[in-house]
Design a protein around this motif. Structure first.
Motif, PDB file in Angstrom:
ATOM      1  N   ASP A 352      43.148  62.035 -40.854  1.00 13.84           N
ATOM      2  CA  ASP A 352      43.516  60.823 -40.115  1.00 13.84           C
ATOM      3  C   ASP A 352      42.450  59.756 -40.342  1.00 13.84           C
ATOM      4  O   ASP A 352      41.546  59.559 -39.528  1.00 13.84           O
ATOM      5  CB  ASP A 352      43.660  61.167 -38.629  1.00 13.84           C
ATOM      6  N   ALA A 353      42.558  59.037 -41.466  1.00 19.30           N
ATOM      7  CA  ALA A 353      41.542  58.040 -41.830  1.00 19.30           C
ATOM      8  C   ALA A 353      41.439  56.948 -40.769  1.00 19.30           C
ATOM      9  O   ALA A 353      40.338  56.521 -40.405  1.00 19.30           O
ATOM     10  CB  ALA A 353      41.875  57.436 -43.186  1.00 19.30           C
ATOM     11  N   THR A 354      42.578  56.510 -40.266  1.00 15.45           N
ATOM     12  CA  THR A 354      42.581  55.458 -39.247  1.00 15.45           C
ATOM     13  C   THR A 354      41.806  55.903 -38.011  1.00 15.45           C
ATOM     14  O   THR A 354      40.984  55.155 -37.470  1.00 15.45           O
ATOM     15  CB  THR A 354      44.028  55.094 -38.860  1.00 15.45           C
ATOM     16  N   GLY A 355      42.049  57.144 -37.582  1.00 11.85           N
ATOM     17  CA  GLY A 355      41.368  57.685 -36.397  1.00 11.85           C
ATOM     18  C   GLY A 355      39.875  57.866 -36.611  1.00 11.85           C
ATOM     19  O   GLY A 355      39.095  57.827 -35.651  1.00 11.85           O
ATOM     20  N   VAL A 356      39.471  58.062 -37.867  1.00 12.59           N
ATOM     21  CA  VAL A 356      38.038  58.183 -38.190  1.00 12.59           C
ATOM     22  C   VAL A 356      37.382  56.800 -38.232  1.00 12.59           C
ATOM     23  O   VAL A 356      36.282  56.601 -37.714  1.00 12.59           O
ATOM     24  CB  VAL A 356      37.836  58.914 -39.537  1.00 12.59           C
ATOM     25  N   ILE A 357      38.089  55.847 -38.805  1.00 18.42           N
ATOM     26  CA  ILE A 357      37.522  54.501 -38.992  1.00 18.42           C
ATOM     27  C   ILE A 357      37.374  53.756 -37.661  1.00 18.42           C
ATOM     28  O   ILE A 357      36.358  53.084 -37.426  1.00 18.42           O
ATOM     29  CB  ILE A 357      38.396  53.691 -39.974  1.00 18.42           C
ATOM     30  N   GLU A 358      38.378  53.856 -36.790  1.00 14.79           N
ATOM     31  CA  GLU A 358      38.417  53.026 -35.566  1.00 14.79           C
ATOM     32  C   GLU A 358      37.132  53.051 -34.735  1.00 14.79           C
ATOM     33  O   GLU A 358      36.581  51.998 -34.424  1.00 14.79           O
ATOM     34  CB  GLU A 358      39.627  53.403 -34.710  1.00 14.79           C
ATOM     35  N   PRO A 359      36.608  54.246 -34.360  1.00 14.67           N
ATOM     36  CA  PRO A 359      35.401  54.225 -33.519  1.00 14.67           C
ATOM     37  C   PRO A 359      34.151  53.755 -34.245  1.00 14.67           C
ATOM     38  O   PRO A 359      33.157  53.393 -33.616  1.00 14.67           O
ATOM     39  CB  PRO A 359      35.260  55.689 -33.074  1.00 14.67           C
ATOM     40  N   LEU A 360      34.198  53.724 -35.587  1.00 18.39           N
ATOM     41  CA  LEU A 360      33.007  53.382 -36.374  1.00 18.39           C
ATOM     42  C   LEU A 360      33.007  51.935 -36.874  1.00 18.39           C
ATOM     43  O   LEU A 360      31.995  51.443 -37.368  1.00 18.39           O
ATOM     44  CB  LEU A 360      32.904  54.330 -37.574  1.00 18.39           C
ATOM     45  N   LEU A 361      34.136  51.256 -36.717  1.00 20.79           N
ATOM     46  CA  LEU A 361      34.285  49.925 -37.307  1.00 20.79           C
ATOM     47  C   LEU A 361      33.248  48.936 -36.779  1.00 20.79           C
ATOM     48  O   LEU A 361      32.702  48.142 -37.551  1.00 20.79           O
ATOM     49  CB  LEU A 361      35.697  49.405 -37.039  1.00 20.79           C
ATOM     50  N   SER A 362      32.953  49.002 -35.500  1.00 16.38           N
ATOM     51  CA  SER A 362      32.012  48.034 -34.911  1.00 16.38           C
ATOM     52  C   SER A 362      30.550  48.426 -35.125  1.00 16.38           C
ATOM     53  O   SER A 362      29.651  47.639 -34.855  1.00 16.38           O
ATOM     54  CB  SER A 362      32.293  47.889 -33.413  1.00 16.38           C
ATOM     55  N   VAL A 363      30.317  49.651 -35.605  1.00 17.54           N
ATOM     56  CA  VAL A 363      28.946  50.153 -35.756  1.00 17.54           C
ATOM     57  C   VAL A 363      28.454  50.022 -37.189  1.00 17.54           C
ATOM     58  O   VAL A 363      27.286  49.731 -37.443  1.00 17.54           O
ATOM     59  CB  VAL A 363      28.851  51.638 -35.320  1.00 17.54           C
ATOM     60  N   ILE A 364      29.363  50.230 -38.148  1.00 18.65           N
ATOM     61  CA  ILE A 364      28.997  50.200 -39.570  1.00 18.65           C
ATOM     62  C   ILE A 364      29.144  48.775 -40.098  1.00 18.65           C
ATOM     63  O   ILE A 364      30.170  48.124 -39.896  1.00 18.65           O
ATOM     64  CB  ILE A 364      29.863  51.198 -40.372  1.00 18.65           C
ATOM     65  N   ASP A 365      28.113  48.298 -40.776  1.00 14.96           N
ATOM     66  CA  ASP A 365      28.084  46.912 -41.255  1.00 14.96           C
ATOM     67  C   ASP A 365      28.664  46.749 -42.659  1.00 14.96           C
ATOM     68  O   ASP A 365      29.162  45.685 -43.009  1.00 14.96           O
ATOM     69  CB  ASP A 365      26.634  46.403 -41.255  1.00 14.96           C
ATOM     70  N   GLN A 366      28.579  47.792 -43.441  1.00 15.49           N
ATOM     71  CA  GLN A 366      28.991  47.682 -44.843  1.00 15.49           C
ATOM     72  C   GLN A 366      29.565  49.022 -45.276  1.00 15.49           C
ATOM     73  O   GLN A 366      28.973  50.065 -44.991  1.00 15.49           O
ATOM     74  CB  GLN A 366      27.757  47.331 -45.677  1.00 15.49           C
ATOM     75  N   TRP A 367      30.718  48.999 -45.942  1.00 18.95           N
ATOM     76  CA  TRP A 367      31.404  50.240 -46.325  1.00 18.95           C
ATOM     77  C   TRP A 367      31.522  50.346 -47.844  1.00 18.95           C
ATOM     78  O   TRP A 367      31.906  49.375 -48.506  1.00 18.95           O
ATOM     79  CB  TRP A 367      32.812  50.277 -45.743  1.00 18.95           C
TER      80      TRP A 367
END
Length: 438
Positions: A352-367
């Motif tokens: 579940d990529a979406t479920g993994v990304i959501e909580p981290l979106l505001s914390v990670i600056d560059q992907w």
């Protein structure tokens, strides 16, 4: 499948054979594997068996239990999966990965005597049980591979069952809600045997199954508790209170679950051994900061000195539950630094990529989204597409890379000393990265 492999064949040759020996990679059900285990007398690999299931936290809980039992002077074997770099990591005896020659001899024995076709994981499980039985151990710890009820490890009747956490994962096999998943994971329970549950929000299906089997259930926040203090933590149940415990390198909830298991074991384990084990325990890939030789090798490949390197953290968080925990840890870190958090991120297609990304979106600056070159691997473009879907109108800095190695090189070249480079996602992501640092 016909082959000419022998005990003296290489481990790589045997693993290649196992990957293709059965017509399905995952074939849930216990009939075939149990019939072979009965034929080979492998259903009792040690006098005491602990089976550990759950969505996340299985590996770290097993690791702390292993450390405590070893420090208490017991002979211990652990079966875990998947591995990060080498297959040998899956079977540990007395805190040592089993050597190639012992694995190949065990595979040859299983292959010569099996009475049914077996998947890679089933074959591996039987081989581990065979190795454990030969080693004459006191305790065997089995980490469930997938689910519980139909997982190959469940052919063994555990003396104690552990559930670490429950969340949505492997929906194609286990169901799409916590009640269905809870029932599948509760399949490792045995009648009148103790059960330790570290999940604070226990599905009713799990509790009902335990009640039907008359299991003695010990639940987090009901039968035992833990709390974090400024300079340590404490754990307690009705009879025992452990105060000012040292923080350890694994998530506190998993450490607390392991301590609940210790209280239910029929072995004398002192508080001193528990404290000593908490200070010593570590497990590769669980919010681990890269240090020593691997960091030096990585710096060398980039023509940098270790002093110039940013902090590099690796984590095998690959589902929403793990990502939420990772987000908490990164948020706390971010409060202590002026640098950016730069992520190298790779995931399998069925996660579940979406479920993994959501909580981290505001914390990670560059992907840096990377392609995983394995059968279930997701391409960097697919992963970046999902990242941008989650971000929507929010500006997100994202790049793609054709491999983990390429993504790591790009991330480190863009980083400065105060930044944090996080390599996370699938076990394959972290495994490829660690292989690159060797």
């Amino acid at each position: 499948m016909i082959h000419n492999l022998k005990a003296t064949s290489t481990l790589a040759e045997w693993l290649s054979y196992l990957e293709n020996a059965h017509f399905k990679a995952i074939d849930l059900g216990l009939e075939r594997v149990k019939s072979v285990a009965e034929h080979l007398d492998l259903l009792r690999p040690a006098p005491y068996v602990i089976t550990v299931g759950g969505t996340n936290g299985k590996g770290t809980t097993c690791r702390l239990l292993e450390t405590i039992l070893l420090n208490a002077g017991l002979r211990v074997g652990v079966y875990s999966s998947p591995h990060l770099i080498r297959y040998n990591e899956r079977v540990r005896i007395q805190n040592e990965d089993v050597a190639d020659a012992l694995h190949t001899a065990s595979f040859a024995f299983i292959d010569a005597n099996k009475t049914a076709s077996l998947t890679y994981f089933e074959f591996s499980t039987l081989s581990a049980l065979h190795l454990f039985k030969q080693a004459k151990l006191d305790v065997v710890i089995l980490e469930v591979g997938l689910g519980g009820r139909l997982d190959a490890t469940n052919i063994v009747d555990a003396d104690l069952a552990v559930i670490t956490s429950i969340d949505i994962d492997h929906v194609d096999f286990l169901g799409d809600n916590r009640e269905k998943i809870g029932f599948e994971k509760a399949g490792i329970f045995r009648a009148h045997k103790p059960v330790i549950i570290g999940e604070p929000d226990v599905p009713q299906s799990m509790l009902e199954h335990a009640e039907n089997l008359h299991c003695a259930v010990s639940c987090r926040d009901k039968d035992w508790q833990f709390s974090q203090l400024e300079k340590g933590w404490c754990w307690q149940n009705e009879k025992v209170r452990l105060e000012n415990l040292p923080f350890c390198q694994i998530p506190l909830a998993n450490a607390a679950t392991a301590l609940a298991v210790v209280q239910a074991l029929p072995f004398a384990i002192s508080e001193q051994i528990i404290r000593q084990s908490l200070e010593a325990v570590e497990l590769t890939g669980r919010f681990q900061t890269l240090k020593g030789e691997p960091l030096a090798h990585l710096a060398d490949k980039l023509s940098l000195s270790v002093a110039e390197m940013p902090r590099v953290i690796i984590d095998v968080g690959h589902n929403p539950h793990a990502a939420r925990y990772l987000a908490e840890k990164l948020t706390a870190l971010k409060a202590q630094t002026t640098g950016k958090i730069i992520a190298v991120f790779g995931l399998l297609k069925d996660k579940d990529a979406t479920g993994v990304i959501e909580p981290l979106l505001s914390v990670i600056d560059q992907w840096y989204c990377v392609t995983l070159d394995v059968p279930r691997g997701q391409s960097s473009n697919e992963l970046q597409g999902k990242l941008l879907d989650v971000a929507q109108d929010n500006a997100v800095q994202s790049f793609t890379a054709s491999s983990v190695e390429s993504g790591v090189q790009q991330a480190l070249q863009s980083a400065v000393k105060n930044d944090i480079v996080l390599v996370f996602g699938s076990f394959h992501t972290v495994g490829e990265f660690l292989a690159f640092t060797m």
